[in-house]
Design a protein around this motif. Sequence first.
Motif, short mmCIF file in Angstrom:
data_model
loop_
_atom_site.label_atom_id
_atom_site.label_comp_id
_atom_site.label_asym_id
_atom_site.label_seq_id
_atom_site.Cartn_x
_atom_site.Cartn_y
_atom_site.Cartn_z
N TYR A 129 0.82 -1.21 0.00
CA TYR A 129 0.00 0.00 0.00
C TYR A 129 0.86 1.26 0.00
O TYR A 129 0.46 2.29 -0.56
CB TYR A 129 -0.93 0.01 1.22
N GLN A 252 -7.54 7.82 10.13
CA GLN A 252 -7.27 7.28 8.80
C GLN A 252 -6.92 8.39 7.81
O GLN A 252 -6.20 8.17 6.84
CB GLN A 252 -8.49 6.51 8.29
N PHE A 253 -7.43 9.59 8.05
CA PHE A 253 -7.09 10.71 7.18
C PHE A 253 -5.61 11.08 7.34
O PHE A 253 -4.91 11.34 6.35
CB PHE A 253 -7.97 11.91 7.50
N GLY A 256 -3.70 8.54 5.60
CA GLY A 256 -3.74 8.78 4.15
C GLY A 256 -2.72 9.82 3.73
O GLY A 256 -2.05 9.65 2.70
N SER A 260 0.26 8.29 1.32
CA SER A 260 0.12 8.77 -0.06
C SER A 260 1.27 9.66 -0.50
O SER A 260 1.26 10.17 -1.63
CB SER A 260 -1.21 9.52 -0.21
N ASN A 294 -5.07 9.32 -3.71
CA ASN A 294 -4.54 8.24 -2.88
C ASN A 294 -4.90 8.41 -1.41
O ASN A 294 -5.03 7.42 -0.69
CB ASN A 294 -3.02 8.18 -3.05
N VAL A 295 -5.07 9.64 -0.95
CA VAL A 295 -5.55 9.85 0.42
C VAL A 295 -6.94 9.23 0.57
O VAL A 295 -7.22 8.53 1.56
CB VAL A 295 -5.57 11.35 0.77
N TRP A 297 -8.21 6.81 -1.19
CA TRP A 297 -8.07 5.35 -1.26
C TRP A 297 -7.57 4.79 0.07
O TRP A 297 -8.06 3.76 0.55
CB TRP A 297 -7.11 4.99 -2.40
N THR A 298 -6.63 5.47 0.69
CA THR A 298 -6.10 5.01 1.98
C THR A 298 -7.18 5.00 3.05
O THR A 298 -7.32 4.04 3.81
CB THR A 298 -4.93 5.89 2.43
N VAL A 299 -7.96 6.07 3.12
CA VAL A 299 -9.04 6.12 4.11
C VAL A 299 -10.04 5.00 3.84
O VAL A 299 -10.54 4.35 4.78
CB VAL A 299 -9.74 7.49 4.08
N ASP A 302 -8.44 1.52 4.81
CA ASP A 302 -8.17 1.43 6.24
C ASP A 302 -9.46 1.46 7.06
O ASP A 302 -9.48 1.00 8.19
CB ASP A 302 -7.25 2.57 6.69
N GLN A 340 -12.10 9.14 -4.90
CA GLN A 340 -10.82 8.64 -5.38
C GLN A 340 -10.78 8.57 -6.90
O GLN A 340 -9.81 9.04 -7.54
CB GLN A 340 -10.54 7.25 -4.81
#
Length: 429
Positions: A129, A252-253, A256, A260, A294-295, A297-299, A302, A340
């Motif tokens: 990731y 999670q933010f 991200g 990212s 990508n931020v 997507w990460t949130v 996760d 995203q």
Amino acid sequence: MPRLIVLRGAKLLSHSSVLSTPLGLSRRHLYGLSTHLSRSSPSSSTTALTTPKPRHIIPLHATTSPHHRQTHAQTLSSSPSPSASPSSPSPPAPTPYTPPTTGLLSHLPPAWVPYAELIRLDKPTGTYYLFFPCLFSTLLAAPLSTPATPPLTVLGTSALFFAGALIMRGAGCSINDLWDRDLDPAVRRTRLRPLARGALTPLAALSWTGAQLLAGLAVLLQFPAPCLYYGVPSLLLVATYPLAKRVTYYPQFILGLTFSWGAVMGFPAVGVDLLADGNGGAPLAAAGLLYASNVAWTVLYDMVYAHMDIRDDAAAGIKSIALKHDAETKKVLSGLAAVQIGLLGAAGVAAGAGPAFFVGSCGGAALTLGWMIRRVDLKNVRDCWWWFVNGCWITGGVISLGLGVDYLVRYIGDSDDGKRSEDDKSRAS
């Protein structure tokens, strides 16, 4: 102190009329109650099932022998709790730690295993990731360099990024566990981590973290010099992310923003200056939009991951977006997916991407994320884990594939254009 309740309309018995009790109270300390109500009492007309109202509360200064007190305490301790059902099973005992017997860690010397567990060497999904945003930006930026970045250079740059992702993800895990060493024992999934179970001291973990950061710096120095200026600020996010879960429901933010960062690094890695005045600011816009994508997507992924610990997090006072939006998680996931994909498409427009990117990367991400959001069972820990692990490759893979095909099409097209221009110059001369 024991007390005797004297009922209205009741008569005291004589001292010789004493009830036998398990406390072993002596005759001079216990008074009985008459079961015959006085005829002159207003309550004498009540039935035997009527509970008379208390009139006086008389303290009983009862003294018991040590032997009687001990016997009674043993009786109470052996009695079942009123709230516990005799047929209800007791909660299962926590599973003790067992050294790994399979996989990579089983081949390491026992003294090395806690250090490998600290960096999650046996759980590489986090490394992937962290690597994917680096790969995305490298492939998106490669056609923007002058001349276009050759495929071998793209492969070499991607390999360096993977090495950096492996090292820095381990450093991030170590920093996270140092911050959470008092919280992890309260969560079933994390209670057997090396610091939580006492296999490593904080000083040993801190020393190991320092060694990883030095190794990460060594990898960073292999890139062009501008990468150093872009890469070092990310350490602030790496160090502070674990604190976010203590103060906000949206850690999670922050994760991200941290994971990212590679979405920006690919541009200077292939020689694209983000701050140059040329190209109308297109590289900077493309990098910023890709980073924001990508931020989101990460949130998203996760949030699925956080559902595995939702009960333990609530009990331990750990905040997460899964706790805050448990009732509407799939709606939030759908919104994040839309954000995203929209930002990803905007990054492609800014970078001048072609149809292969929009069909493969954007279209593929929409299909795979929609499939995951529809199928994942957020109440099932194993299902959440499966989608977290495999969703990385499914969604990250299709985005990379679309970017890769688009890069090759544009690279080949630029090469053909270069040959034609050279032929035209030779003919003119």
